[in-house]
Write a protein that holds these residues in place. Structure first.
Motif: not given
Ligand code: SF4
Length: 365
Positions: A276-285, A271-273, A251-254, A232-236
């Protein structure tokens, strides 16, 4: 500005929301999986207020015996349990080894002192340039925008970070902004934390607005777990802020497991993509979460399907309290080799380790 989540009252009164079952579109099609009834919120701060903080309640919700809760209480003393209900709804009930539960349920293992594990494994404290501002790598700086998070990840490398020493109001950011302004080599500011999207929109707008006035900056990067925890945080208004700034936003999500990418999370990422916002992800092993090829491959494929590029797979930072999550680097390298054999190159993250004092992350595979 400040530790917003921690200042909120423990629970919203039931009249503050409508109770209903959210039928999440789970990546796990196991017949044993049953969604948990969770509230639907009118605003994202309500979801933060309503997050579960009590190990007893978490164990009841996921149908685990009370002994798990009593073990959790001691481990939660220094770093409390904090988990949003919509995230809990994605867990498999009655499964103490569920990969999502494992990320948030405090365990006695956290109290075991292990050699090589320390409160500040990546040298954050020695990288502090001024309160709230960290400088490690050339051309970018990191602002610890707030100490608040939408979830307390048990493996968090900043679980012992002295957030209370950072700025708590816009005025207190003046020194950090002055440092950024005086260093013409900087091109990018990383908003981190905590989680920068825990800040109210007005605060974020002011902070990003001040950064945009610094002529040599080109990009603003937002490191956040909010789209996964509280979509819900991704608001207009947030989208308008990211689209409207002169700075290029990234924006780098996790996300650590494919089952985190379900239900309304899918819409939030879209909504983010779509904006037009580039989205990347980082994970922890993480041991018991994503340390097998099936889990990791499904995570990477799911991310790509949702138009999120798998960016980093981090070797666990050796923070005190998280040793039970560690996976050996040799196993991590084997997993990356297996991913390469299965997936297109763009779907394979870089496997990296951060070392205190180094001028960049070390690429392991
Ligand atoms: S969201 Fe990030 S900063 Fe917050 S507890 Fe999790 S890993 Fe740590």
């Amino acid at each position: 500005m400040g530790d917003y989540a921690f200042r909120l009252s423990n629970r919203l009164a039931p009249w503050g929301m409508r109770m209903m079952t959210i039928m999440e579109t789970s990546a796990d099609s196991s017949p044993a999986f049953r969604p948990i009834a969770v509230p639907r919120y009118d605003s994202w701060p309500e979801a933060v207020k309503d997050a579960v903080r009590d190990p007893d309640e978490l164990c009841r919700l996921v149908n685990l015996p009370p002994r798990y809760a009593s073990r959790a209480v001691k481990a939660a003393r220094d770093f409390p349990l904090f988990a949003p209900r919509s995230y809990i709804a994605r867990m498999r009930p009655a499964d103490a080894g569920d990969p999502l539960l494992r990320q948030v349920l405090p365990l006695e293992d956290e109290l075991v002192q292990r050699e090589g594990f320390s409160p500040d494994p990546v040298g954050d404290r020695t990288a502090i340039l001024s309160p709230g501002l960290l400088h490690k790598y050339r051309s970018r700086v990191l602002m610890v925008a707030t100490g608040a998070c939408a979830v307390h990840c048990r493996y968090c490398f900043r679980r012992h970070f002295p957030y209370d020493q950072g700025p708590r109001s816009m005025g207190e950011w003046a020194r950090a902004l002055g440092e950024i302004e005086s260093d013409g080599t900087l091109r990018e500011v990383i908003l981190s934390g905590g989680d920068p999207l825990m800040l109210a929109d007005a605060h974020l707008e002011e902070l990003v607005g001040r950064l945009a006035k610094i002529a040599h900056l080109r990009r603003v990067r937002v490191h956040t777990r909010l789209p996964i925890m509280i979509p819900e945080r991704i608001t207009p208004r947030l989208l308008a802020l990211l689209r409207g700034t002169r700075l290029t936003p990234i924006v780098v999500i996790h996300a650590n497991h494919a089952r985190e990418l379900a239900g309304s999370v899918v819409d939030a990422l879209a909504r983010l993509t779509d904006a037009g916002i580039p989205l990347l992800n980082q994970s922890v092993l993480l041991r018991g979460v994503n340390d097998d090829i099936e889990a990791l491959a499904e995570l990477c494929e799911r991310l790509v399907d949702l138009r999120v590029m798998p960016y980093y797979l981090h070797q666990l930072d050796r923070v005190a309290g998280a040793a039970h999550f560690e996976v050996s680097e040799s196993h991590g390298c084997r997993l990356i080799e297996q991913l390469r054999a299965r997936l297109p190159g763009y779907a394979v993250p870089r496997y990296v380790r951060e070392t205190a004092g180094a001028t960049s992350k070390l690429i392991l595979a």
